[in-house]
Design a protein around this motif. Structure first.
Motif, short mmCIF file in Angstrom:
data_model
loop_
_atom_site.label_atom_id
_atom_site.label_comp_id
_atom_site.label_asym_id
_atom_site.label_seq_id
_atom_site.Cartn_x
_atom_site.Cartn_y
_atom_site.Cartn_z
N GLY A 271 0.81 -1.22 0.00
CA GLY A 271 0.00 0.00 0.00
C GLY A 271 0.84 1.26 0.00
N PRO A 272 0.17 2.39 0.16
CA PRO A 272 0.88 3.68 0.14
C PRO A 272 1.61 3.93 1.45
CG PRO A 272 -1.43 4.03 0.62
CD PRO A 272 -1.28 2.55 0.35
N THR A 273 2.30 5.07 1.51
CA THR A 273 2.94 5.52 2.74
C THR A 273 2.27 6.80 3.20
OG1 THR A 273 4.61 6.69 1.43
CG2 THR A 273 5.19 4.50 2.23
N ARG A 274 2.37 7.03 4.50
CA ARG A 274 1.81 8.27 5.05
C ARG A 274 2.78 9.43 4.85
NH1 ARG A 274 -1.17 6.65 10.80
NH2 ARG A 274 -3.07 5.80 9.86
N PRO A 275 2.25 10.65 4.69
CA PRO A 275 3.11 11.82 4.63
C PRO A 275 3.92 11.95 5.91
CG PRO A 275 0.85 12.35 3.99
CD PRO A 275 0.83 10.98 4.57
N PRO A 276 5.12 12.50 5.84
CA PRO A 276 5.66 13.23 4.70
C PRO A 276 6.32 12.36 3.63
CG PRO A 276 7.19 13.37 6.53
CD PRO A 276 5.99 12.62 7.04
N ARG A 277 6.31 11.04 3.77
CA ARG A 277 6.84 10.21 2.68
C ARG A 277 5.92 10.35 1.47
NH1 ARG A 277 10.98 7.06 4.38
NH2 ARG A 277 11.10 6.62 6.61
N THR A 278 6.52 10.55 0.32
CA THR A 278 5.77 10.70 -0.92
C THR A 278 5.99 9.48 -1.80
OG1 THR A 278 7.63 11.89 -1.91
CG2 THR A 278 5.91 13.22 -0.85
N PRO A 279 5.14 9.25 -2.79
CA PRO A 279 5.34 8.10 -3.66
C PRO A 279 6.69 8.15 -4.38
CG PRO A 279 3.13 9.01 -3.94
CD PRO A 279 3.89 9.99 -3.10
N LEU A 280 7.16 6.98 -4.77
CA LEU A 280 8.38 6.91 -5.56
C LEU A 280 8.23 7.72 -6.84
CD1 LEU A 280 9.23 3.10 -5.34
CD2 LEU A 280 10.44 4.95 -4.16
N SER A 281 9.33 8.30 -7.30
CA SER A 281 9.31 8.93 -8.61
C SER A 281 9.04 7.87 -9.67
CB SER A 281 10.65 9.61 -8.89
OG SER A 281 11.67 8.62 -9.06
N ALA A 282 8.61 8.30 -10.83
CA ALA A 282 8.34 7.35 -11.91
C ALA A 282 9.59 6.53 -12.23
CB ALA A 282 7.85 8.10 -13.14
N GLU A 283 10.74 7.18 -12.21
CA GLU A 283 11.98 6.47 -12.52
C GLU A 283 12.30 5.43 -11.45
OE1 GLU A 283 16.76 7.40 -13.27
OE2 GLU A 283 15.35 9.04 -12.87
N ASP A 284 12.19 5.81 -10.18
CA ASP A 284 12.48 4.86 -9.10
C ASP A 284 11.46 3.73 -9.08
OD1 ASP A 284 14.73 6.20 -8.31
OD2 ASP A 284 13.80 7.19 -6.58
N ALA A 285 10.20 4.05 -9.31
CA ALA A 285 9.16 3.02 -9.32
C ALA A 285 9.44 1.99 -10.41
CB ALA A 285 7.79 3.65 -9.52
N ALA A 286 9.88 2.47 -11.58
CA ALA A 286 10.19 1.56 -12.68
C ALA A 286 11.41 0.70 -12.34
CB ALA A 286 10.45 2.36 -13.95
N THR A 287 12.38 1.28 -11.66
CA THR A 287 13.58 0.53 -11.27
C THR A 287 13.24 -0.56 -10.27
OG1 THR A 287 14.99 2.47 -11.64
CG2 THR A 287 15.88 0.74 -10.23
N VAL A 288 12.42 -0.22 -9.27
CA VAL A 288 12.01 -1.21 -8.27
C VAL A 288 11.18 -2.31 -8.92
CG1 VAL A 288 10.62 -1.59 -6.20
CG2 VAL A 288 12.14 0.38 -6.32
N ARG A 289 10.27 -1.93 -9.80
CA ARG A 289 9.43 -2.92 -10.47
C ARG A 289 10.29 -3.88 -11.29
NH1 ARG A 289 4.47 -4.39 -11.80
NH2 ARG A 289 3.57 -2.72 -10.52
#
Length: 301
Positions: A271-289
């Motif tokens: 699931g998501p994270t609570r603020p102040p953590r923000t979602p991964l950037s598109a680049e980081d999300a693609a790298t993790v995936r």
């Protein structure tokens, strides 16, 4: 020296610093968390560490934090397998969380040094002594990058000599410290604190792993840990190399988002994270995936 979990040394073995599943509205999904804890234990992990940084404890209400611990104890089936994080700005509050852990039946607690300011040695020693009065074994957590307080080998030896700690989660990344800790405090248990130095610290004598990426790949990580502490490099090294692109995320600022993303990809709610953590950037999300999907394709689970 055993590197396995035992009831009298419940901080050893693989203790997973659990991510906390959140719903899309950012409420805590305790049912998903209970299922997650059960899965970790069933897949070969020894226990769990709720309310650590990976569990986003800083964003939880007091009620949520207490309920997470009780949920972990019930799901693990044995409170001794639960090591709650008890960090707080005040030593009195940390002691209160340690007392709550004791009441819930937990086997040990994990404690950062004071992190509201750059505390000196006197304050650090008093902090650990105060929390130890709750009666549970205390595992120190050395994370000098985030806390600005460095639990050096010499200071750890003094904390151990004070009777305040039984082990240390070593997250500095400096594997050379393992040998100095062993020299200055031979009876202090060294626990692997960062996933991406697992093999190095295992070979240096670590007897446990407070782990991040087993949240997504518990069975493979259990196999890796046991091979590493046994010195079975033929088994450990290929696994370590195969997973290291993921394990490195455990030492990055975005480690919570990355591990939760991997959990979601393998089909277990992060699931998501609570603020102040923000979602991964598109680049980081693609790298993790990409790294997670490769790990799945390689047979890790």
């Amino acid at each position: 020296m055993t590197t396995a979990w035992t009831a009298d040394r419940p901080w050893r073995g693989i203790m997973v610093a659990t991510a906390l599943p959140l719903r899309d509205d950012l409420s805590v999904d305790l049912d998903a968390y209970a299922a997650h804890v059960r899965r970790l234990v069933e897949q070969g992990c020894d226990g769990v560490v709720p309310n650590g940084s990976l569990g986003e404890y800083q964003t939880l209400t007091d009620d949520e934090r207490a309920r997470v611990v009780r949920t972990a104890v019930e799901a693990a089936g044995d409170g001794a397998r639960v090591m709650p994080g008890v960090a707080a700005y005040g030593s009195t509050e940390s002691r209160r969380w340690a007392e709550q852990a004791a009441e819930a039946g937990c086997g040990s607690v994990l404690l950062l040094p004071p992190n509201a300011y750059r505390a000196d040695e006197t304050a650090v020693r008093a902090h650990y002594a105060e929390v130890a009065r709750a009666g549970l074994p205390v595992v120190a957590y050395n994370n000098p990058v985030d806390t600005k307080v460095d639990l050096t080998p010499a200071l750890l030896a003094r904390l151990h000599g004070d009777g305040g700690i039984v082990a240390v989660k070593e997250f500095s990344g400096d594997v050379r410290r393992a040998y100095e800790i062993g020299e200055l405090a031979p009876d202090l248990d060294l626990l692997i604190g960062a996933d991406d130095v697992l093999l190095e610290l295992a070979l240096a004598g670590a007897v446990g792993w407070i782990a991040g990426y087993p949240n997504a790949f518990p069975a493979t990580c259990a196999e890796l840990y046991h091979a590493a502490v046994a010195g079975d490099l033929d088994t450990a090294l290929p696994l370590y190399k195969s997973l290291h692109s993921l394990l490195r995320w455990d030492s990055r600022t975005e480690f919570v988002q990355a591990i939760k993303a991997s959990m979601d990809i393998v089909g277990h709610r992060g699931g998501p994270t609570r603020p102040p953590r923000t979602p991964l950037s598109a680049e980081d999300a693609a790298t993790v995936r990409a790294a997670t999907e490769k790990a799945v394709a390689d047979g890790h689970h």
